[in-house]
Design an enzyme around this catalytic site. Structure first.
Site, PDB file in Angstrom:
ATOM      1  N   HIS A 199      46.249 -11.770  46.482  1.00 53.71           N
ATOM      2  CA  HIS A 199      46.455 -13.098  45.977  1.00 53.71           C
ATOM      3  C   HIS A 199      45.385 -13.654  44.999  1.00 53.71           C
ATOM      4  O   HIS A 199      46.212 -14.090  44.262  1.00 53.71           O
ATOM      5  CB  HIS A 199      47.205 -13.709  46.738  1.00 53.71           C
ATOM      6  N   CYS A 321      40.720 -24.457  51.361  1.00 54.37           N
ATOM      7  CA  CYS A 321      40.801 -24.227  52.444  1.00 54.37           C
ATOM      8  C   CYS A 321      40.175 -25.519  53.226  1.00 54.37           C
ATOM      9  O   CYS A 321      41.268 -25.830  54.237  1.00 54.37           O
ATOM     10  CB  CYS A 321      40.151 -22.491  52.664  1.00 54.37           C
TER      11      CYS A 321
HETATM   12  N1  PLP Z   1      37.136 -15.083  51.385  1.00 50.08           N
HETATM   13  C1  PLP Z   1      37.165 -15.892  50.028  1.00 50.08           C
HETATM   14  C2  PLP Z   1      35.488 -16.668  49.271  1.00 50.08           C
HETATM   15  C3  PLP Z   1      37.772 -16.389  49.768  1.00 50.08           C
HETATM   16  O1  PLP Z   1      37.771 -17.196  49.001  1.00 50.08           O
HETATM   17  C4  PLP Z   1      39.294 -16.355  50.425  1.00 50.08           C
HETATM   18  C5  PLP Z   1      40.429 -17.562  50.240  1.00 50.08           C
HETATM   19  O2  PLP Z   1      40.427 -18.301  49.902  1.00 50.08           O
HETATM   20  C6  PLP Z   1      39.446 -15.824  51.668  1.00 50.08           C
HETATM   21  C7  PLP Z   1      38.011 -14.647  52.203  1.00 50.08           C
HETATM   22  C8  PLP Z   1      40.590 -15.624  51.988  1.00 50.08           C
HETATM   23  O3  PLP Z   1      41.842 -14.708  51.713  1.00 50.08           O
HETATM   24  P1  PLP Z   1      42.742 -14.626  51.998  1.00 50.08           P
HETATM   25  O4  PLP Z   1      43.732 -15.483  51.673  1.00 50.08           O
HETATM   26  O5  PLP Z   1      43.281 -13.598  51.234  1.00 50.08           O
HETATM   27  O6  PLP Z   1      43.062 -15.534  53.684  1.00 50.08           O
END
Ligand code: PLP
Length: 381
Positions: A199, A321
């Site tokens: 995504h 997040c």
């Molecule tokens: N790793 C990093 C550096 C990210 O920025 C993100 C999402 O914000 C993720 C992992 C997580 O990926 P997913 O949203 O597909 O779980």
């Protein structure tokens, strides 16, 4: 009033061509890829094709691609899966990892692992001297992201991987924020495993992959029917995997043009930001071309994004997040930014559809908001 989206590091819109590729598998081609009949075979072939597309984007062989529900799962699969196989020793992860690397690493302390955070410099790059110091202790796992989600700073992964290999540790990189923005080459980075997410590259949410060097063994998170070479049981999400494949192919085909275009736009944004008195984080290091992370002294980042939102601009405060978390960004604190300045942090991240006119409108709106907030602060002091 329209809405202009400058938060592509949080997520990207689904590309129209990706949607087109997915639609048949959401409608008539609903077969289970494990079924032996015609519809099952069609689904299996579509997954095989997506595996080739994803493999090509990061220069690996298709069997090295393990499809997961996204970046979070892939990071958990590597860290927990490696810790299950290896005898407890040290796990070293950078101080600026996404929580889906940092938290599973910290949790290994309960299983007898020593958890070591690798320091970063003021420019936002993992400090190779600290890597050397950390690897003096017996180390089983090292994980350092390819590019940081907040600053966009590109990390010296190949250099760290060389040191990790000498120390006989398994080296992993979370390449979620680098994919589609710079060349990401598994072989060149010399890692044992790599995390990807669909995504962030104009693919669907809920799809990702762990790329694995076949010479290492991991324990699966989920036990079941043995899908994905036994590493990820569960009926495959065919439409999402097909979408991930289509997005990967698209990303490869437009990488150069994308990077040149958003690079120019970012340069004009940052010129405007500096004129308005902002500090820009990580700008002395190599960064992915779409990201700018900045702050105005004395102006709270959260307030700034709310005011910009009212004017129709979508930007982020710190990591998406952790946007409900009032603590200043751990990435900035690790870069020795003071908590006062870090509280002002705003992340601006460009995507394929953004234009120069949108950037100009954003800078005008920002000036308006910053002047108003500065006057308010001046009156209350
Ligand atoms: N790793 C990093 C550096 C990210 O920025 C993100 C999402 O914000 C993720 C992992 C997580 O990926 P997913 O949203 O597909 O779980």
């Amino acid at each position: 009033m329209g809405f202009t989206y400058f938060d592509h590091n949080a997520t990207t819109p689904l590309d129209e061509r990706v949607l087109e590729a997915m639609l048949p598998f959401l409608r008539e081609q609903y077969g289970n890829a494990s079924s032996r009949h015609d519809m099952g075979i069609t689904a299996r072939r579509a997954i095989d094709q997506a595996r080739e597309q994803v493999a090509a984007l990061v220069n690996v062989r298709p069997p090295q691609v393990v499809f997961t529900s996204g970046g979070t799962e892939a990071n958990n699969l590597f860290i927990k899966g490696a810790a299950e196989i290896l005898k407890p020793s040290q796990i070293a992860v950078s101080a600026i990892e996404h929580p889906c690397v940092a938290r599973p690493a910290e949790a290994l302390a309960r299983k007898g692992w020593a958890v070591r955070k690798l320091a970063v410099t003021r420019d936002g790059q993992v400090d190779l001297i600290d890597v050397g110091a950390a690897l003096q202790a017996r180390t089983g796992i090292v994980s350092v992201m390819t590019a940081n989600n907040e600053t966009g700073v590109i990390q010296p992964v190949a250099e760290i991987a060389a040191r990790a290999r000498t120390a006989k540790a398994w080296m992993h990189t979370d390449a979620v924020q680098a994919l589609g923005k710079i060349v990401v080459d598994f072989e060149a980075l010399n890692v044992h495993a790599m995390t990807l997410s669909a995504h962030k590259i104009y693919g669907p949410k809920g799809a990702g992959a762990l790329i694995v060097d076949k010479r290492i063994e991991l324990a699966p998170l989920l036990a079941g029917g043995g899908h994905e070479h036994g590493l990820r049981s569960g009926t495959e999400n065919v439409p999402a995997i097909v979408g991930f494949g289509a997005a990967a192919e698209l990303a490869a085909s437009r990488l150069e043009a994308f990077s040149a275009r958003v690079g120019k736009l970012r340069a004009s944004v940052e010129q405007g930001l500096v004129q308005q008195g902002a500090v820009i984080f990580g700008d002395r290091a190599a960064r992915v071309p779409n990201t700018s992370y900045f702050a105005f002294e004395g102006i709270d980042g959260e307030t700034l994004i709310i005011e910009l939102d009212k004017l129709g601009f979508g930007v982020a405060a710190g990591a998406a997040c952790s946007s409900t978390n009032p603590e200043p960004s751990a990435t900035l604190l690790a870069m020795s930014v003071t908590p006062e300045i870090a509280r002002g942090a705003v992340r601006f991240s460009l995507g394929t559809a953004n234009t120069a006119a949108e950037v100009d409108a954003f800078l005008m709106a920002l000036r308006q908001v910053v002047v108003r907030l500065k006057n308010l602060t001046a009156m209350t002091v």
